[in-house]
Write a protein that holds these residues in place. Structure first.
Motif, PDB file in Angstrom:
ATOM      1  N   VAL A   1      -7.127   0.600  -0.015  1.00  0.00           N
ATOM      2  CA  VAL A   1      -7.269  -0.760   0.503  1.00  0.00           C
ATOM      3  C   VAL A   1      -8.765  -1.047   0.582  1.00  0.00           C
ATOM      4  O   VAL A   1      -9.594  -0.152   0.412  1.00  0.00           O
ATOM      5  CB  VAL A   1      -6.613  -0.932   1.894  1.00  0.00           C
ATOM      6  CG1 VAL A   1      -5.104  -0.692   1.824  1.00  0.00           C
ATOM      7  CG2 VAL A   1      -7.254  -0.042   2.941  1.00  0.00           C
TER       8      VAL A   1
ATOM      9  N   THR B   1       0.871  -1.175   0.000  1.00  0.00           N
ATOM     10  CA  THR B   1       0.000   0.000   0.000  1.00  0.00           C
ATOM     11  C   THR B   1       0.908   1.225   0.000  1.00  0.00           C
ATOM     12  O   THR B   1       1.714   1.400   0.899  1.00  0.00           O
ATOM     13  CB  THR B   1      -0.915  -0.010   1.239  1.00  0.00           C
ATOM     14  OG1 THR B   1      -1.654  -1.229   1.253  1.00  0.00           O
ATOM     15  CG2 THR B   1      -1.871   1.166   1.218  1.00  0.00           C
TER      16      THR B   1
ATOM     17  N   MET C   1      -6.761  -2.511  -6.130  1.00  0.00           N
ATOM     18  CA  MET C   1      -7.735  -2.583  -5.037  1.00  0.00           C
ATOM     19  C   MET C   1      -9.010  -1.815  -5.403  1.00  0.00           C
ATOM     20  O   MET C   1     -10.123  -2.284  -5.149  1.00  0.00           O
ATOM     21  CB  MET C   1      -7.126  -2.050  -3.736  1.00  0.00           C
ATOM     22  CG  MET C   1      -5.883  -2.811  -3.270  1.00  0.00           C
ATOM     23  SD  MET C   1      -6.061  -4.604  -3.195  1.00  0.00           S
ATOM     24  CE  MET C   1      -7.114  -4.779  -1.766  1.00  0.00           C
TER      25      MET C   1
ATOM     26  N   ARG D   1     -13.763   0.073  -0.862  1.00  0.00           N
ATOM     27  CA  ARG D   1     -12.479   0.768  -0.927  1.00  0.00           C
ATOM     28  C   ARG D   1     -12.460   1.957   0.032  1.00  0.00           C
ATOM     29  O   ARG D   1     -13.461   2.653   0.215  1.00  0.00           O
ATOM     30  CB  ARG D   1     -12.176   1.227  -2.351  1.00  0.00           C
ATOM     31  CG  ARG D   1     -13.011   2.385  -2.825  1.00  0.00           C
ATOM     32  CD  ARG D   1     -12.592   2.806  -4.214  1.00  0.00           C
ATOM     33  NE  ARG D   1     -13.515   3.821  -4.697  1.00  0.00           N
ATOM     34  CZ  ARG D   1     -13.314   4.532  -5.776  1.00  0.00           C
ATOM     35  NH1 ARG D   1     -12.238   4.347  -6.502  1.00  0.00           N
ATOM     36  NH2 ARG D   1     -14.196   5.430  -6.143  1.00  0.00           N
TER      37      ARG D   1
ATOM     38  N   THR E   1      -5.268  -5.764   1.889  1.00  0.00           N
ATOM     39  CA  THR E   1      -4.265  -5.007   1.154  1.00  0.00           C
ATOM     40  C   THR E   1      -3.867  -5.818  -0.077  1.00  0.00           C
ATOM     41  O   THR E   1      -4.261  -6.979  -0.228  1.00  0.00           O
ATOM     42  CB  THR E   1      -3.013  -4.737   2.016  1.00  0.00           C
ATOM     43  OG1 THR E   1      -2.336  -5.983   2.239  1.00  0.00           O
ATOM     44  CG2 THR E   1      -3.375  -4.083   3.339  1.00  0.00           C
TER      45      THR E   1
END
Length: 156
Positions: free
Chosen positions: A49, A35, A108, A55, A73
């Motif tokens: 994430v 991340t 993500m 999200r 993650t």
């Protein structure tokens, strides 16, 4: 403050300052550096994430606010001995990255885009993904990757 974070299916006990962001807890305390810290202002999406499947920007989310939620993650999408997540595979096959810095946040967000039902058209995808910036301008390839992975994720 003592908190428990469930990240990628593993519970972690942490003692944090109440001002600690989820991003800093992930990167500095749990050593999950996939991340990325981009702007640290909630404007670029590099820190995206999933929290309970939706999200969130980890730079804007306090670690204490994430207690009790399931955090995913980029590291939690596929284990060392597992095949890539369908979205990761689609990003590879469509060359939807260049420098790669934004890619974890893009992936993500792309997963959430499909899971939240915003991937029916290219226009919907572009609108949903507009919060994730890519300096290399790989946007058409990112849209193609999401289109490719969508049927696989809708059946999960």
């Amino acid at each position: 403050m003592d908190i428990r974070l469930t990240v990628n299916g593993t519970e972690h006990a942490l003692s944090v300052d109440v001002r600690t962001t989820l991003l800093d807890a992930l990167r500095e305390r749990l050593e999950l550096t996939g991340t990325k810290k981009g702007c640290d202002l909630g404007q670029c999406g590099a820190c995206t994430v999933l929290m309970d499947g939706r999200r969130v920007l980890a730079c804007f989310t306090l670690a204490v606010a994430a207690e009790g939620a399931a955090i995913t993650t980029i590291e939690g999408l596929a284990g060392d001995d597992e095949p890539l997540h369908p979205m990761q595979q689609a990003f590879l096959e469509n060359d939807a990255y260049q420098c790669g810095y934004c890619t974890p946040g893009q992936i993500m967000s792309a997963i959430a885009c499909v899971q939240e039902g915003y991937a029916e058209t290219d226009e919907q995808i572009r609108e949903y993904m507009s919060g994730n910036l890519c300096r290399c301008a790989a946007y058409p390839k990112i849209v193609a990757a999401i289109r490719q992975a969508r049927p696989l994720l809708e059946n999960r």
